[in-house]
Design a protein around this motif. Structure first.
Motif, PDB file in Angstrom:
ATOM      1  N   ARG A  52      17.643  29.119  56.614  1.00  0.00           N
ATOM      2  CA  ARG A  52      16.320  29.735  56.798  1.00  0.00           C
ATOM      3  C   ARG A  52      16.377  30.818  57.867  1.00  0.00           C
ATOM      4  NH1 ARG A  52      12.207  28.619  60.166  1.00  0.00           N
ATOM      5  NH2 ARG A  52      13.100  26.623  60.840  1.00  0.00           N
ATOM      6  N   TYR A  53      17.115  30.580  58.936  1.00  0.00           N
ATOM      7  CA  TYR A  53      17.259  31.594  59.979  1.00  0.00           C
ATOM      8  C   TYR A  53      17.917  32.861  59.421  1.00  0.00           C
ATOM      9  CZ  TYR A  53      16.210  28.038  63.574  1.00  0.00           C
ATOM     10  OH  TYR A  53      15.614  27.071  64.345  1.00  0.00           O
ATOM     11  N   ILE A  54      18.887  32.667  58.526  1.00  0.00           N
ATOM     12  CA  ILE A  54      19.552  33.807  57.904  1.00  0.00           C
ATOM     13  C   ILE A  54      18.571  34.591  57.034  1.00  0.00           C
ATOM     14  CG2 ILE A  54      21.333  34.490  56.255  1.00  0.00           C
ATOM     15  CD1 ILE A  54      22.942  32.009  57.193  1.00  0.00           C
ATOM     16  N   ASP A  55      17.805  33.862  56.236  1.00  0.00           N
ATOM     17  CA  ASP A  55      16.899  34.497  55.283  1.00  0.00           C
ATOM     18  C   ASP A  55      15.656  35.097  55.935  1.00  0.00           C
ATOM     19  OD1 ASP A  55      18.609  33.757  53.264  1.00  0.00           O
ATOM     20  OD2 ASP A  55      17.502  31.928  52.762  1.00  0.00           O
ATOM     21  N   GLU A  56      15.123  34.402  56.968  1.00  0.00           N
ATOM     22  CA  GLU A  56      13.823  34.792  57.505  1.00  0.00           C
ATOM     23  C   GLU A  56      13.871  35.468  58.873  1.00  0.00           C
ATOM     24  OE1 GLU A  56      11.257  31.394  57.462  1.00  0.00           O
ATOM     25  OE2 GLU A  56      11.693  30.910  55.361  1.00  0.00           O
ATOM     26  N   LEU A  57      14.923  35.224  59.652  1.00  0.00           N
ATOM     27  CA  LEU A  57      14.956  35.741  61.018  1.00  0.00           C
ATOM     28  C   LEU A  57      16.109  36.713  61.272  1.00  0.00           C
ATOM     29  CD1 LEU A  57      13.988  32.550  63.071  1.00  0.00           C
ATOM     30  CD2 LEU A  57      12.512  34.288  62.066  1.00  0.00           C
ATOM     31  N   SER A  58      16.710  37.209  60.204  1.00  0.00           N
ATOM     32  CA  SER A  58      17.753  38.243  60.311  1.00  0.00           C
ATOM     33  C   SER A  58      18.963  37.796  61.122  1.00  0.00           C
ATOM     34  CB  SER A  58      17.168  39.530  60.928  1.00  0.00           C
ATOM     35  OG  SER A  58      16.076  40.005  60.189  1.00  0.00           O
ATOM     36  N   VAL A  59      19.259  36.502  61.124  1.00  0.00           N
ATOM     37  CA  VAL A  59      20.449  36.004  61.818  1.00  0.00           C
ATOM     38  C   VAL A  59      21.678  36.298  60.962  1.00  0.00           C
ATOM     39  CG1 VAL A  59      21.650  33.910  62.598  1.00  0.00           C
ATOM     40  CG2 VAL A  59      19.224  34.243  63.118  1.00  0.00           C
ATOM     41  N   THR A  60      22.681  36.948  61.566  1.00  0.00           N
ATOM     42  CA  THR A  60      23.845  37.371  60.791  1.00  0.00           C
ATOM     43  C   THR A  60      25.165  36.857  61.360  1.00  0.00           C
ATOM     44  OG1 THR A  60      23.876  39.458  62.044  1.00  0.00           O
ATOM     45  CG2 THR A  60      22.736  39.456  59.902  1.00  0.00           C
ATOM     46  N   GLY A  61      25.103  35.829  62.209  1.00  0.00           N
ATOM     47  CA  GLY A  61      26.322  35.248  62.759  1.00  0.00           C
ATOM     48  C   GLY A  61      25.984  34.070  63.648  1.00  0.00           C
ATOM     49  N   LEU A  62      27.020  33.480  64.204  1.00  0.00           N
ATOM     50  CA  LEU A  62      26.828  32.240  64.978  1.00  0.00           C
ATOM     51  C   LEU A  62      27.973  32.080  65.978  1.00  0.00           C
ATOM     52  CD1 LEU A  62      25.941  28.770  63.510  1.00  0.00           C
ATOM     53  CD2 LEU A  62      28.109  29.051  64.710  1.00  0.00           C
ATOM     54  N   THR A  63      27.661  31.556  67.152  1.00  0.00           N
ATOM     55  CA  THR A  63      28.698  31.257  68.142  1.00  0.00           C
ATOM     56  C   THR A  63      28.601  29.792  68.565  1.00  0.00           C
ATOM     57  OG1 THR A  63      27.282  31.971  69.982  1.00  0.00           O
ATOM     58  CG2 THR A  63      28.783  33.609  69.047  1.00  0.00           C
ATOM     59  N   SER A  64      29.729  29.287  69.043  1.00  0.00           N
ATOM     60  CA  SER A  64      29.770  27.923  69.584  1.00  0.00           C
ATOM     61  C   SER A  64      30.573  27.951  70.870  1.00  0.00           C
ATOM     62  CB  SER A  64      30.433  26.959  68.585  1.00  0.00           C
ATOM     63  OG  SER A  64      31.820  27.243  68.461  1.00  0.00           O
ATOM     64  N   ASN A  65      30.429  26.900  71.661  1.00  0.00           N
ATOM     65  CA  ASN A  65      31.234  26.732  72.870  1.00  0.00           C
ATOM     66  C   ASN A  65      31.305  25.242  73.188  1.00  0.00           C
ATOM     67  OD1 ASN A  65      28.955  25.968  74.569  1.00  0.00           O
ATOM     68  ND2 ASN A  65      28.389  28.126  74.618  1.00  0.00           N
ATOM     69  N   PRO A  66      32.115  24.837  74.162  1.00  0.00           N
ATOM     70  CA  PRO A  66      32.256  23.403  74.459  1.00  0.00           C
ATOM     71  C   PRO A  66      30.943  22.717  74.830  1.00  0.00           C
ATOM     72  CG  PRO A  66      34.039  24.632  75.448  1.00  0.00           C
ATOM     73  CD  PRO A  66      33.077  25.653  74.920  1.00  0.00           C
ATOM     74  N   THR A  67      30.066  23.429  75.549  1.00  0.00           N
ATOM     75  CA  THR A  67      28.788  22.827  75.938  1.00  0.00           C
ATOM     76  C   THR A  67      27.930  22.549  74.708  1.00  0.00           C
ATOM     77  OG1 THR A  67      28.870  24.008  78.052  1.00  0.00           O
ATOM     78  CG2 THR A  67      26.739  23.127  77.374  1.00  0.00           C
ATOM     79  N   ILE A  68      27.914  23.479  73.760  1.00  0.00           N
ATOM     80  CA  ILE A  68      27.147  23.295  72.528  1.00  0.00           C
ATOM     81  C   ILE A  68      27.660  22.091  71.745  1.00  0.00           C
ATOM     82  CG2 ILE A  68      26.798  24.308  70.227  1.00  0.00           C
ATOM     83  CD1 ILE A  68      26.474  27.029  71.646  1.00  0.00           C
ATOM     84  N   PHE A  69      28.982  21.969  71.613  1.00  0.00           N
ATOM     85  CA  PHE A  69      29.537  20.843  70.872  1.00  0.00           C
ATOM     86  C   PHE A  69      29.357  19.521  71.632  1.00  0.00           C
ATOM     87  CE2 PHE A  69      32.000  23.767  68.068  1.00  0.00           C
ATOM     88  CZ  PHE A  69      31.628  23.191  66.862  1.00  0.00           C
ATOM     89  N   GLU A  70      29.399  19.578  72.948  1.00  0.00           N
ATOM     90  CA  GLU A  70      29.160  18.357  73.723  1.00  0.00           C
ATOM     91  C   GLU A  70      27.772  17.791  73.409  1.00  0.00           C
ATOM     92  OE1 GLU A  70      28.354  16.856  78.301  1.00  0.00           O
ATOM     93  OE2 GLU A  70      28.771  18.965  77.907  1.00  0.00           O
ATOM     94  N   LYS A  71      26.771  18.667  73.380  1.00  0.00           N
ATOM     95  CA  LYS A  71      25.403  18.231  73.083  1.00  0.00           C
ATOM     96  C   LYS A  71      25.259  17.794  71.627  1.00  0.00           C
ATOM     97  CE  LYS A  71      23.325  21.233  76.607  1.00  0.00           C
ATOM     98  NZ  LYS A  71      22.487  22.428  76.849  1.00  0.00           N
ATOM     99  N   ALA A  72      25.901  18.527  70.725  1.00  0.00           N
ATOM    100  CA  ALA A  72      25.777  18.223  69.297  1.00  0.00           C
ATOM    101  C   ALA A  72      26.398  16.880  68.952  1.00  0.00           C
ATOM    102  CB  ALA A  72      26.423  19.333  68.469  1.00  0.00           C
ATOM    103  N   ILE A  73      27.589  16.609  69.473  1.00  0.00           N
ATOM    104  CA  ILE A  73      28.313  15.383  69.119  1.00  0.00           C
ATOM    105  C   ILE A  73      27.839  14.194  69.941  1.00  0.00           C
ATOM    106  CG2 ILE A  73      30.597  14.292  69.097  1.00  0.00           C
ATOM    107  CD1 ILE A  73      31.764  17.068  68.466  1.00  0.00           C
ATOM    108  N   GLY A  74      27.677  14.425  71.249  1.00  0.00           N
ATOM    109  CA  GLY A  74      27.271  13.320  72.115  1.00  0.00           C
ATOM    110  C   GLY A  74      25.806  12.948  71.987  1.00  0.00           C
TER     111      GLY A  74
END
Length: 361
Positions: A31-53
């Motif tokens: 939806r972000y791609i279709d409606e909010l013009s998002v054309t890429g994505l980044t990740s980092n260790p802090t993002i994955f720490e929150k996502a997994i933990g």
């Protein structure tokens, strides 16, 4: 017109600074791609720490991989690569449509390698091969030890997102590393088209000085430093040396604004996004910032590209006792330490989950 769409039409790419399995499974990223013009994505260790933990979304995968004898970094990178492959596939139409200019996702090497050139090079090549997606960047820090790794990765054909840049000088070093890698490919008769972005961190500047400068200077240093780097970026792209590699078929290494969510509760959520609206750049937005920007009316004012527009602000900070050069080095060290801390917490969380899930089974 949404502000996100107007920024896209100005020539700036908007990437999401987040990834979770729920984000993809729920259809929110699409939806972000279709409606909010998002054309890429980044990740980092802090993002994955929150996502997994912070969720149970990864538990079944962790259980299966643990049963296969996997643990620690090996287990994590399998989880991360699965997520980023799926995200890369969602952005693949953008990547194809823009001929590789846009539509990228990013995976970071272990932050514990921030001061290990050889280890970073080996990890970058390995992760790129394992991910097997043309639109996946490997994030390499722009530390003194990371700079030669950037050059070697580019020469080897590994697309790079240079992370942890905090000043014009650090950005220029990262840009030169990319340029050297491409020039080596041209000299060797290889295709010079290797994707690269250089990520300059913004908000951490203002957090570092918020209690040390007059009120009228709050939340302005990150923008001023970004302006310095943007002027350098525009000048370099027009230089004969860069024009030669473009003529040979190389891509532009785009400047990317990172850490653009405001940390000061008194500051407008879209402060940095409005100030850093510039063509031929990327802005990575935390999810909350993306939503806040989407509620704004169209943005049409572009970022100034002349150094005089930023010099007076930098002079004001110097008069307030801020040593920008020393602080940039401090922020880079602290950024590397922060990612290492998140990395260790991430691996500890995976180990804890692995043990608990094995016991429950």
């Amino acid at each position: 017109m949404k502000a996100t769409q107007s920024l896209h039409e100005l020539g700036q790419s908007l990437w999401l600074d987040n990834i979770t399995r729920e984000l993809m499974q729920s259809g929110t990223l699409s939806r972000y791609i279709d409606e909010l013009s998002v054309t890429g994505l980044t990740s980092n260790p802090t993002i994955f720490e929150k996502a997994i933990g912070g969720s149970s979304d990864y538990d079944e995968s962790i259980r299966k991989k643990h049963q296969q004898g996997k643990s620690g970094e090996a287990l994590f990178f399998e989880l991360a690569i699965e997520d980023l492959q799926r995200a890369a596939d969602l952005f693949r139409p953008v990547y194809d449509r823009t001929n590789g200019v846009d539509g990228w996702v990013s995976l970071e090497v272990s932050p514990l390698l921030a001061h290990d050139t050889a280890g970073t090079i080996a990890a970058a090549k390995d992760l790129h091969a394992r991910a097997a997606r043309p639109n996946l960047f490997i994030k390499i820090p722009g530390t003194p030890e990371g700079v030669p790794a950037i050059e070697e990765a580019i020469f080897s054909g590994v697309p790079v997102n240079v992370t942890l840049l905090f000043s014009r000088e650090q950005y220029v070093e990262a840009a030169d590393a990319y340029l050297r890698g491409v020039e080596r490919r041209i000299a060797a008769g290889m295709n010079p088209k290797v994707g690269c972005v250089a990520s300059l961190f913004i908000s951490r500047w203002d957090v570092a000085v918020q209690d040390k400068v007059p009120k009228e200077l709050r939340n302005q240093l990150g923008i001023a430093v970004a302006g310095q780097a943007y002027v350098a970026y525009r000048l370099m792209m027009e230089s004969p040396r860069w024009q030669r590699i473009f003529n040979a078929g190389a891509d532009r290494q785009r400047l990317l604004w990172a850490s653009t969510g405001t940390k000061d509760p008194a500051a407008p959520p879209a402060l940095y996004v409005q100030a850093l609206a510039a063509p031929l750049t990327v802005n990575t937005l935390p999810e909350a910032t993306l939503k806040a920007v989407a509620e704004h009316d169209a943005m049409h004012k572009m970022m100034p590209a002349h150094i005089r527009d930023y010099e007076h602000m930098l002079e004001a900070f110097a008069k307030a006792g801020v040593d920008v050069t020393a602080l940039s080095q401090q922020l880079q060290r602290e950024g590397a330490e922060s990612f290492s801390k998140s990395w260790n917490a991430l691996l500890a969380s995976i180990e804890k989950k692995s043990s608990a899930l094995a016991g429950a089974k």
